[in-house]
Design an enzyme around this catalytic site. Structure first.
Site, PDB file in Angstrom:
ATOM      1  N   ASP A 153       0.889  -1.173   0.000  1.00 21.28           N
ATOM      2  CA  ASP A 153       0.000   0.000   0.000  1.00 21.28           C
ATOM      3  C   ASP A 153       0.922   1.216   0.000  1.00 21.28           C
ATOM      4  OD1 ASP A 153      -2.366   1.538   0.198  1.00 21.28           O
ATOM      5  OD2 ASP A 153      -2.068   1.728   2.364  1.00 21.28           O
ATOM      6  N   GLU A 212      -1.104  -1.104  -4.984  1.00 22.04           N
ATOM      7  CA  GLU A 212      -2.327  -0.337  -5.256  1.00 22.04           C
ATOM      8  C   GLU A 212      -2.131   0.528  -6.485  1.00 22.04           C
ATOM      9  OE1 GLU A 212      -4.487   1.679  -1.952  1.00 22.04           O
ATOM     10  OE2 GLU A 212      -4.724   3.298  -3.425  1.00 22.04           O
ATOM     11  N   ASP A 256      -2.601   0.953   7.058  1.00 23.72           N
ATOM     12  CA  ASP A 256      -1.812   0.748   5.836  1.00 23.72           C
ATOM     13  C   ASP A 256      -1.379  -0.713   5.707  1.00 23.72           C
ATOM     14  OD1 ASP A 256      -1.041   3.907   5.364  1.00 23.72           O
ATOM     15  OD2 ASP A 256      -1.071   3.309   7.462  1.00 23.72           O
TER      16      ASP A 256
END
Lengths: 191, 191
Positions: free
Chosen positions: A7, A68, A141
């Site tokens: 992430d 991501e 996260d």
């Protein structure tokens, strides 16, 4: 199959590694966040994150790294750092010959919760449940990185002939994935 | 002082190395572009650029790497790749302990031509003249990389007590730099 989720973020970059079996069972291997202080120069911060990502790839030897997919139209103030971190993470994986996959937040939420618009809290809760953890992974996260890894691990199954037997979450994932592909063709997706 | 300029881009990344003497004379060392095919995956393309940047840093041993500061509000279709390349280039420099500096396109144009709104053609022409080349560096990405390097090499002088003796180009640079800093404080600059 072992998947490492990333992430991306300059202040906190979430990393999460899972193992997935053919029966869709997922197991936690490890998670952490790589944090860098705002006072440092961007190049030093990016280097620290690159080294953290590289070390974890070597330590855990994932079959794939799922990152991501960053949208250009997201919050303008943070998107630059996020994009740079995603690029740096891609290079660390490519340098070691590890497959890279990008997934949108909508795909990830749909894969894990069955709802592409699920909130952060719901994603954390599902990650905890799917990995049979006693607590929610903190910070968020790290939970997002684990969700990314789970999303990627489940993807081939969701798109295979076995899709008939897919769960509602996997069906939602296929739909979200198709919508993302459509948006990408329309020029909305920029990464 | 030896400076390597990087004009970040996923399709073509310009690299340019110059030597600058204390008398403000600049000399060409080398320039090239690192090109990557659109058909490849982004992680492979970023890796190729990372390797090209890293090899040139090792080959030419610059004292500093000057990279174009990317604005989030520029062309949305290309900004993601450009930001990723800038992040990757920063890591290659930081990994080798080389100083990294970011300069806005306005600063670079002002430093080289005296006009922060100069066109690409004018920048190429001034780069050719300043480096005493017989032809304009091609492609334009390479000329931009050389302009970035010149901009950085001239910066300390423009900001030193010697600024009294600065050329119109250097004075324009100081003004453009101040304007960029102001915009950054107002949250416009995101890298």
């Amino acid at each position: 199959m072992r998947v490492m989720g990333v992430d991306p973020g300059l202040t906190r970059c979430g990393l999460g590694v899972i193992d997935a079996s053919s029966s869709r069972t997922v197991r936690l291997v490890a998670y952490r966040t790589a944090s860098t202080p705002a006072g440092q120069t961007t190049d030093r911060r990016l280097l620290q994150i690159a080294e953290a990502v590289g070390q974890w790839i070597e330590l855990y030897q994932p079959d794939a790294v799922a990152i991501e997919r960053v949208f250009a139209r997201r919050d303008v103030d943070t998107v630059a750092g996020t994009m740079q971190v995603s690029g740096v993470a891609m290079v660390e994986a490519a340098r070691r010959g590890v497959e890279v996959a990008l997934h949108t937040p909508t795909e990830v939420k749909a894969a894990v919760t069955g709802d592409g618009r699920a909130g952060k809290e719901q994603v954390s809760r599902m990650v905890m449940r799917l990995l049979r953890l006693e607590d929610k992974p903190r910070p968020a996260d790290a939970a997002d990185a684990l969700a990314l890894a789970i999303c990627h691990a489940w993807r081939p199954l969701a798109l295979s002939p076995l899709a008939e037997a897919a769960t509602p979450a996997q069906k939602a994932w296929v739909e979200a994935s198709r919508a993302a592909t459509k948006r990408a063709r329309q020029g909305w997706v920029t990464v």
